[in-house]
Design an enzyme around this catalytic site. Structure first.
Site, PDB file in Angstrom:
ATOM      1  N   GLY A 230      47.856  49.984  21.332  1.00 61.06           N
ATOM      2  CA  GLY A 230      46.778  49.858  22.311  1.00 61.06           C
ATOM      3  C   GLY A 230      45.825  51.046  22.326  1.00 61.06           C
TER       4      GLY A 230
ATOM      5  N   TYR B 102      44.151  55.395  28.134  1.00 59.89           N
ATOM      6  CA  TYR B 102      45.414  56.115  28.291  1.00 59.89           C
ATOM      7  C   TYR B 102      46.155  56.250  26.953  1.00 59.89           C
ATOM      8  CZ  TYR B 102      45.043  56.236  33.365  1.00 59.89           C
ATOM      9  OH  TYR B 102      44.649  56.504  34.657  1.00 59.89           O
TER      10      TYR B 102
ATOM     11  N   ASP C  86      48.078  42.465  16.767  1.00 54.64           N
ATOM     12  CA  ASP C  86      47.792  41.610  17.910  1.00 54.64           C
ATOM     13  C   ASP C  86      49.124  41.266  18.549  1.00 54.64           C
ATOM     14  OD1 ASP C  86      47.186  39.706  19.828  1.00 54.64           O
ATOM     15  OD2 ASP C  86      45.346  39.155  18.777  1.00 54.64           O
ATOM     16  N   ALA C  87      49.392  41.888  19.681  1.00 49.67           N
ATOM     17  CA  ALA C  87      50.702  41.823  20.321  1.00 49.67           C
ATOM     18  C   ALA C  87      50.953  40.494  21.025  1.00 49.67           C
ATOM     19  CB  ALA C  87      50.862  42.981  21.302  1.00 49.67           C
TER      20      ALA C  87
ATOM     21  N   SER D 197      50.417  50.539  25.505  1.00 46.99           N
ATOM     22  CA  SER D 197      49.280  50.868  26.374  1.00 46.99           C
ATOM     23  C   SER D 197      48.226  49.795  26.212  1.00 46.99           C
ATOM     24  CB  SER D 197      48.725  52.252  26.004  1.00 46.99           C
ATOM     25  OG  SER D 197      47.640  52.582  26.858  1.00 46.99           O
TER      26      SER D 197
ATOM     27  N   TYR E 153      50.316  49.247  36.963  1.00 46.18           N
ATOM     28  CA  TYR E 153      49.328  49.507  38.008  1.00 46.18           C
ATOM     29  C   TYR E 153      49.869  49.009  39.346  1.00 46.18           C
ATOM     30  CZ  TYR E 153      44.765  49.637  40.324  1.00 46.18           C
ATOM     31  OH  TYR E 153      43.733  49.905  41.189  1.00 46.18           O
TER      32      TYR E 153
ATOM     33  N   TYR F  85      41.793  42.615  41.199  1.00 46.10           N
ATOM     34  CA  TYR F  85      42.677  42.694  40.025  1.00 46.10           C
ATOM     35  C   TYR F  85      43.345  41.334  39.893  1.00 46.10           C
ATOM     36  CZ  TYR F  85      45.689  45.216  36.688  1.00 46.10           C
ATOM     37  OH  TYR F  85      46.333  45.677  35.567  1.00 46.10           O
TER      38      TYR F  85
ATOM     39  N   LYS G  58      51.785  42.747  35.864  1.00 44.09           N
ATOM     40  CA  LYS G  58      52.301  44.102  36.084  1.00 44.09           C
ATOM     41  C   LYS G  58      53.637  44.065  36.853  1.00 44.09           C
ATOM     42  CE  LYS G  58      49.122  46.496  33.950  1.00 44.09           C
ATOM     43  NZ  LYS G  58      49.412  46.920  32.542  1.00 44.09           N
TER      44      LYS G  58
ATOM     45  N   LEU H  40      41.315  54.883  35.951  1.00 45.89           N
ATOM     46  CA  LEU H  40      40.632  55.621  34.878  1.00 45.89           C
ATOM     47  C   LEU H  40      39.507  54.741  34.329  1.00 45.89           C
ATOM     48  CD1 LEU H  40      40.732  58.027  32.724  1.00 45.89           C
ATOM     49  CD2 LEU H  40      41.994  56.392  31.292  1.00 45.89           C
TER      50      LEU H  40
ATOM     51  N   ARG I  86      37.743  51.519  28.724  1.00 48.38           N
ATOM     52  CA  ARG I  86      37.002  50.321  28.339  1.00 48.38           C
ATOM     53  C   ARG I  86      37.548  49.085  29.073  1.00 48.38           C
ATOM     54  NH1 ARG I  86      34.183  48.689  23.410  1.00 48.38           N
ATOM     55  NH2 ARG I  86      34.372  46.431  23.213  1.00 48.38           N
TER      56      ARG I  86
END
Ligand code: NAD
Length: 286
Positions: free
Chosen positions: A9, A16, A73-74, A120, A172, A182, A190, A220, A223
Protein backbone atom coordinates in the site's frame (compact mmCIF):
# COMPACT_ATOMS: atom_id res chain seq x y z
CA UNK A 1 21.32 -9.97 9.84
CA UNK A 2 19.17 -6.89 9.26
CA UNK A 3 15.43 -7.28 9.03
CA UNK A 4 13.42 -7.28 5.85
CA UNK A 5 9.98 -5.65 5.55
CA UNK A 6 7.24 -5.93 2.96
CA UNK A 7 4.93 -2.91 2.99
CA UNK A 8 1.71 -3.25 1.00
CA UNK A 9 0.00 0.00 0.00
CA UNK A 10 2.67 2.50 -1.01
CA UNK A 11 2.01 4.52 -4.17
CA UNK A 12 3.33 7.98 -3.30
CA UNK A 13 5.22 9.76 -0.53
CA UNK A 14 2.19 11.17 1.32
CA UNK A 15 0.60 8.18 3.03
CA UNK A 16 1.21 6.13 6.14
CA UNK A 17 2.83 3.30 4.14
CA UNK A 18 5.63 5.57 2.94
CA UNK A 19 6.26 6.93 6.44
CA UNK A 20 6.35 3.41 7.90
CA UNK A 21 8.79 2.34 5.19
CA UNK A 22 11.03 5.27 6.14
CA UNK A 23 10.99 4.51 9.87
CA UNK A 24 11.79 0.86 9.22
CA UNK A 25 14.57 1.85 6.79
CA UNK A 26 15.98 4.29 9.34
CA UNK A 27 16.07 1.40 11.85
CA UNK A 28 18.10 -0.63 9.36
CA UNK A 29 15.46 -2.77 7.63
CA UNK A 30 15.56 -3.70 3.97
CA UNK A 31 12.42 -2.37 2.28
CA UNK A 32 10.17 -4.11 -0.24
CA UNK A 33 6.90 -2.49 -1.23
CA UNK A 34 3.67 -3.64 -2.86
CA UNK A 35 2.06 -1.02 -5.07
CA UNK A 36 -1.50 -1.16 -6.40
CA UNK A 37 -1.26 -2.15 -10.09
CA UNK A 38 -3.09 0.88 -11.53
CA UNK A 39 -0.75 3.20 -9.59
CA UNK A 40 2.45 1.30 -10.38
CA UNK A 41 3.70 3.14 -13.48
CA UNK A 42 3.42 6.61 -12.04
CA UNK A 43 4.98 5.54 -8.72
CA UNK A 44 7.95 3.83 -10.37
CA UNK A 45 8.57 6.63 -12.84
CA UNK A 46 8.36 9.25 -10.08
CA UNK A 47 10.85 7.23 -8.02
CA UNK A 48 13.21 6.93 -11.00
CA UNK A 49 12.95 10.60 -11.92
CA UNK A 50 13.92 11.60 -8.37
CA UNK A 51 10.57 13.15 -7.52
CA UNK A 52 10.66 11.54 -4.06
CA UNK A 53 14.33 12.17 -3.32
CA UNK A 54 13.60 14.94 -0.83
CA UNK A 55 11.18 12.72 1.10
CA UNK A 56 13.49 9.70 0.84
CA UNK A 57 15.91 11.48 3.23
CA UNK A 58 16.55 9.54 6.42
CA UNK A 59 17.70 11.11 9.71
CA UNK A 60 21.35 10.18 8.97
CA UNK A 61 21.20 12.06 5.64
CA UNK A 62 21.16 8.96 3.44
CA UNK A 63 18.26 8.19 1.09
CA UNK A 64 15.83 5.33 1.74
CA UNK A 65 16.44 2.54 -0.77
CA UNK A 66 13.51 0.43 -1.91
CA UNK A 67 15.02 -2.94 -2.80
CA UNK A 68 12.05 -3.87 -4.98
CA UNK A 69 8.62 -2.57 -5.93
CA UNK A 70 6.09 -5.35 -6.54
CA UNK A 71 2.84 -4.77 -8.42
CA UNK A 72 -0.02 -5.92 -6.16
CA UNK A 73 -3.78 -6.03 -6.15
CA UNK A 74 -4.76 -7.33 -2.73
CA UNK A 75 -8.36 -7.92 -3.84
CA UNK A 76 -7.27 -11.00 -5.80
CA UNK A 77 -5.78 -14.05 -4.09
CA UNK A 78 -4.55 -15.99 -7.14
CA UNK A 79 -4.76 -15.91 -10.95
CA UNK A 80 -7.92 -18.06 -10.97
CA UNK A 81 -9.71 -15.32 -9.02
CA UNK A 82 -9.03 -12.58 -11.58
CA UNK A 83 -12.08 -11.82 -13.73
CA UNK A 84 -11.87 -11.27 -17.49
CA UNK A 85 -12.51 -7.51 -17.36
CA UNK A 86 -9.47 -7.00 -15.11
CA UNK A 87 -7.25 -9.32 -17.18
CA UNK A 88 -8.00 -7.26 -20.27
CA UNK A 89 -7.97 -3.89 -18.49
CA UNK A 90 -5.35 -1.52 -19.91
CA UNK A 91 -4.27 -0.45 -16.43
CA UNK A 92 -3.24 -4.04 -15.64
CA UNK A 93 -1.74 -4.88 -19.05
CA UNK A 94 1.90 -4.03 -18.35
CA UNK A 95 2.20 -5.91 -15.06
CA UNK A 96 2.22 -9.59 -14.16
CA UNK A 97 2.18 -11.80 -11.06
CA UNK A 98 0.37 -9.23 -8.96
CA UNK A 99 -2.12 -11.45 -7.09
CA UNK A 100 -1.39 -11.97 -3.40
CA UNK A 101 -0.28 -15.58 -3.86
CA UNK A 102 2.04 -14.72 -6.75
CA UNK A 103 3.60 -11.76 -4.94
CA UNK A 104 4.33 -13.92 -1.89
CA UNK A 105 5.85 -16.60 -4.17
CA UNK A 106 8.00 -14.05 -5.98
CA UNK A 107 9.23 -12.50 -2.73
CA UNK A 108 10.12 -16.01 -1.54
CA UNK A 109 12.07 -16.73 -4.73
CA UNK A 110 13.88 -13.39 -4.73
CA UNK A 111 14.50 -12.79 -1.02
CA UNK A 112 13.71 -16.04 0.80
CA UNK A 113 11.95 -14.61 3.82
CA UNK A 114 10.74 -11.43 5.53
CA UNK A 115 10.46 -10.32 9.16
CA UNK A 116 7.85 -7.57 8.97
CA UNK A 117 4.60 -7.36 7.00
CA UNK A 118 2.74 -4.06 6.84
CA UNK A 119 -0.79 -3.64 5.43
CA UNK A 120 -1.39 0.03 4.68
CA UNK A 121 -4.21 -0.10 2.19
CA UNK A 122 -7.92 0.40 2.04
CA UNK A 123 -10.55 1.03 -0.57
CA UNK A 124 -14.29 1.59 -0.42
CA UNK A 125 -15.89 2.52 -3.72
CA UNK A 126 -18.97 3.95 -1.95
CA UNK A 127 -17.12 5.64 0.93
CA UNK A 128 -18.94 8.90 0.30
CA UNK A 129 -22.37 7.24 0.71
CA UNK A 130 -23.93 6.84 4.16
CA UNK A 131 -24.05 3.22 5.36
CA UNK A 132 -27.83 3.33 5.02
CA UNK A 133 -27.46 4.07 1.28
CA UNK A 134 -24.61 1.62 0.63
CA UNK A 135 -25.18 -1.18 -1.88
CA UNK A 136 -24.37 -4.79 -1.13
CA UNK A 137 -21.62 -4.73 -3.75
CA UNK A 138 -20.12 -1.53 -2.36
CA UNK A 139 -20.13 -2.93 1.17
CA UNK A 140 -18.56 -6.23 0.12
CA UNK A 141 -15.95 -4.39 -1.97
CA UNK A 142 -14.94 -2.29 1.05
CA UNK A 143 -14.55 -5.43 3.19
CA UNK A 144 -12.68 -7.25 0.43
CA UNK A 145 -10.14 -4.49 -0.21
CA UNK A 146 -9.77 -3.23 3.36
CA UNK A 147 -10.20 -6.27 5.64
CA UNK A 148 -9.97 -9.59 3.81
CA UNK A 149 -6.88 -8.24 2.01
CA UNK A 150 -5.05 -8.44 5.35
CA UNK A 151 -6.16 -12.03 5.98
CA UNK A 152 -5.04 -12.95 2.48
CA UNK A 153 -1.65 -11.23 2.83
CA UNK A 154 -1.05 -12.86 6.21
CA UNK A 155 -2.10 -16.31 4.98
CA UNK A 156 0.18 -16.17 1.94
CA UNK A 157 3.15 -14.48 3.60
CA UNK A 158 3.05 -16.28 6.97
CA UNK A 159 5.08 -19.25 5.70
CA UNK A 160 7.95 -16.89 4.76
CA UNK A 161 7.77 -14.64 7.84
CA UNK A 162 10.58 -15.60 10.21
CA UNK A 163 9.52 -16.65 13.74
CA UNK A 164 9.48 -13.57 15.97
CA UNK A 165 8.24 -11.53 13.03
CA UNK A 166 5.59 -8.84 13.22
CA UNK A 167 2.64 -7.71 11.15
CA UNK A 168 0.88 -4.35 11.32
CA UNK A 169 -2.21 -2.88 9.71
CA UNK A 170 -3.76 0.59 9.86
CA UNK A 171 -7.23 1.21 11.20
CA UNK A 172 -9.46 4.15 12.09
CA UNK A 173 -11.64 5.03 15.10
CA UNK A 174 -14.74 5.00 12.85
CA UNK A 175 -14.81 1.25 13.63
CA UNK A 176 -15.97 1.91 17.18
CA UNK A 177 -17.45 5.44 17.21
CA UNK A 178 -19.73 6.96 14.60
CA UNK A 179 -17.85 9.23 12.20
CA UNK A 180 -20.40 10.63 9.73
CA UNK A 181 -18.80 10.78 6.28
CA UNK A 182 -16.76 7.56 6.63
CA UNK A 183 -19.35 5.55 4.76
CA UNK A 184 -19.73 2.81 2.18
CA UNK A 185 -19.07 0.10 4.75
CA UNK A 186 -15.59 1.46 5.53
CA UNK A 187 -16.50 1.74 9.21
CA UNK A 188 -17.61 -1.91 9.10
CA UNK A 189 -14.40 -2.88 7.29
CA UNK A 190 -12.28 -1.29 10.04
CA UNK A 191 -14.34 -3.04 12.74
CA UNK A 192 -13.66 -6.35 10.97
CA UNK A 193 -9.96 -5.53 10.66
CA UNK A 194 -9.68 -4.85 14.40
CA UNK A 195 -11.56 -8.00 15.38
CA UNK A 196 -9.48 -10.03 12.94
CA UNK A 197 -6.33 -8.56 14.54
CA UNK A 198 -7.25 -10.37 17.77
CA UNK A 199 -8.20 -13.69 16.17
CA UNK A 200 -5.23 -13.70 13.79
CA UNK A 201 -2.86 -12.79 16.63
CA UNK A 202 -3.93 -16.04 18.30
CA UNK A 203 -3.81 -18.16 15.17
CA UNK A 204 -0.59 -16.78 13.69
CA UNK A 205 1.01 -16.59 17.13
CA UNK A 206 0.39 -20.27 17.79
CA UNK A 207 1.13 -21.48 14.27
CA UNK A 208 3.99 -19.20 13.17
CA UNK A 209 5.19 -17.33 16.29
CA UNK A 210 4.41 -14.02 14.66
CA UNK A 211 2.66 -10.99 16.13
CA UNK A 212 -0.39 -9.18 14.74
CA UNK A 213 -1.22 -5.61 15.74
CA UNK A 214 -3.09 -2.68 14.25
CA UNK A 215 -2.50 1.06 14.61
CA UNK A 216 -5.59 3.25 14.95
CA UNK A 217 -4.21 6.38 13.33
CA UNK A 218 -5.50 9.93 13.51
CA UNK A 219 -6.31 11.95 10.40
CA UNK A 220 -3.63 12.50 7.72
CA UNK A 221 -3.99 14.32 4.39
CA UNK A 222 -3.06 11.26 2.27
CA UNK A 223 -4.27 10.60 -1.23
CA UNK A 224 -6.85 8.09 0.04
CA UNK A 225 -8.07 10.48 2.75
CA UNK A 226 -8.45 13.37 0.31
CA UNK A 227 -10.64 11.12 -1.83
CA UNK A 228 -13.05 10.69 1.10
CA UNK A 229 -13.55 14.44 1.14
CA UNK A 230 -13.72 15.43 4.83
CA UNK A 231 -10.08 15.18 5.86
CA UNK A 232 -9.51 18.90 6.53
CA UNK A 233 -12.52 18.93 8.83
CA UNK A 234 -11.22 15.89 10.72
CA UNK A 235 -7.77 17.47 11.12
CA UNK A 236 -9.34 20.69 12.42
CA UNK A 237 -11.59 18.70 14.76
CA UNK A 238 -8.60 16.85 16.14
CA UNK A 239 -6.56 20.04 16.65
CA UNK A 240 -9.47 21.56 18.52
CA UNK A 241 -10.40 18.56 20.67
CA UNK A 242 -7.48 16.13 21.12
CA UNK A 243 -5.41 16.15 24.33
CA UNK A 244 -2.34 17.01 22.21
CA UNK A 245 -3.10 20.07 20.08
CA UNK A 246 -0.75 19.55 17.17
CA UNK A 247 -1.18 18.20 13.69
CA UNK A 248 -0.41 14.47 13.54
CA UNK A 249 2.53 13.71 11.24
CA UNK A 250 2.85 10.51 9.25
CA UNK A 251 6.30 10.08 10.87
CA UNK A 252 4.66 9.66 14.29
CA UNK A 253 2.70 6.70 12.96
CA UNK A 254 5.88 5.45 11.26
CA UNK A 255 7.73 5.55 14.60
CA UNK A 256 4.97 3.64 16.38
CA UNK A 257 5.05 1.01 13.63
CA UNK A 258 8.84 0.67 13.96
CA UNK A 259 8.36 0.13 17.70
CA UNK A 260 5.63 -2.49 17.17
CA UNK A 261 7.80 -4.29 14.62
CA UNK A 262 10.84 -4.31 16.93
CA UNK A 263 11.89 -6.63 19.76
CA UNK A 264 10.89 -3.81 22.15
CA UNK A 265 7.31 -4.95 21.46
CA UNK A 266 8.01 -8.70 21.65
CA UNK A 267 5.12 -9.34 24.08
CA UNK A 268 2.61 -7.11 22.29
CA UNK A 269 0.14 -8.84 19.98
CA UNK A 270 -3.57 -8.66 19.23
CA UNK A 271 -3.73 -4.98 20.15
CA UNK A 272 -5.14 -1.78 18.69
CA UNK A 273 -2.57 0.96 19.35
CA UNK A 274 -3.95 4.50 19.11
CA UNK A 275 -1.59 6.97 17.45
CA UNK A 276 -3.94 9.92 17.27
CA UNK A 277 -2.75 12.64 19.68
CA UNK A 278 -5.10 11.01 22.20
CA UNK A 279 -8.33 11.96 20.44
CA UNK A 280 -9.84 8.48 21.01
CA UNK A 281 -9.91 9.09 24.76
CA UNK A 282 -12.23 12.11 24.57
CA UNK A 283 -15.95 11.70 25.20
CA UNK A 284 -17.03 15.17 24.09
CA UNK A 285 -15.65 17.99 21.97
CA UNK A 286 -14.37 21.03 23.85
P1 NAD B 1 -2.66 6.08 0.88
O1 NAD B 1 -3.39 6.57 -0.31
O2 NAD B 1 -1.24 6.48 1.04
O3 NAD B 1 -2.69 4.48 0.98
C1 NAD B 1 -3.70 3.67 0.50
C2 NAD B 1 -3.04 2.76 -0.53
O4 NAD B 1 -3.87 1.64 -0.82
C3 NAD B 1 -2.78 3.44 -1.86
O5 NAD B 1 -1.40 3.35 -2.17
C4 NAD B 1 -3.60 2.62 -2.84
O6 NAD B 1 -2.98 2.53 -4.11
C5 NAD B 1 -3.62 1.29 -2.13
N1 NAD B 1 -4.65 0.34 -2.58
C6 NAD B 1 -5.99 0.56 -2.71
N2 NAD B 1 -6.59 -0.57 -3.13
C7 NAD B 1 -5.63 -1.52 -3.24
C8 NAD B 1 -5.62 -2.89 -3.64
N3 NAD B 1 -6.75 -3.51 -4.02
N4 NAD B 1 -4.45 -3.57 -3.65
C9 NAD B 1 -3.30 -2.94 -3.28
N5 NAD B 1 -3.24 -1.66 -2.89
C10 NAD B 1 -4.40 -0.96 -2.89
O7 NAD B 1 -3.55 6.54 2.13
P2 NAD B 1 -3.42 6.33 3.71
O8 NAD B 1 -4.46 7.24 4.28
O9 NAD B 1 -2.03 6.45 4.18
O10 NAD B 1 -3.92 4.84 3.92
C11 NAD B 1 -3.16 3.79 4.48
C12 NAD B 1 -3.94 3.10 5.57
O11 NAD B 1 -4.11 4.02 6.66
C13 NAD B 1 -5.35 2.67 5.18
O12 NAD B 1 -5.66 1.42 5.77
C14 NAD B 1 -6.22 3.74 5.79
O13 NAD B 1 -7.55 3.32 6.03
C15 NAD B 1 -5.45 3.97 7.08
N6 NAD B 1 -5.81 5.20 7.83
C16 NAD B 1 -5.72 6.41 7.24
C17 NAD B 1 -6.07 7.56 7.95
C18 NAD B 1 -5.96 8.94 7.33
O14 NAD B 1 -6.50 9.91 7.86
N7 NAD B 1 -5.26 9.09 6.20
C19 NAD B 1 -6.49 7.46 9.29
C20 NAD B 1 -6.56 6.19 9.87
C21 NAD B 1 -6.22 5.07 9.13
Amino acid sequence: RGKRAFIAGVADDNGYGWAIAKSLAAAGAEILVGTWVPALNIFESSLRRGKFDESRKLPDGSLMEIAKVYPLDAVFDNPEAVPEDIKTNKRYAGASKWTVQEVAETVKQEFGSIDILVHSLANGPEVSKPLLETSRNGYLAAISASSYSFISLLRHFAPIINPGGATISLTYIASERTIPGYGGGMSSAKAALESDTRVLAFEAGRKHKIRVNTISAGPLRSRAAKAIGFIDMMIDYSSANAPLQKELSAEEVGSAAAFLASPLASAITGTVLYVDNGLHSMGVGV
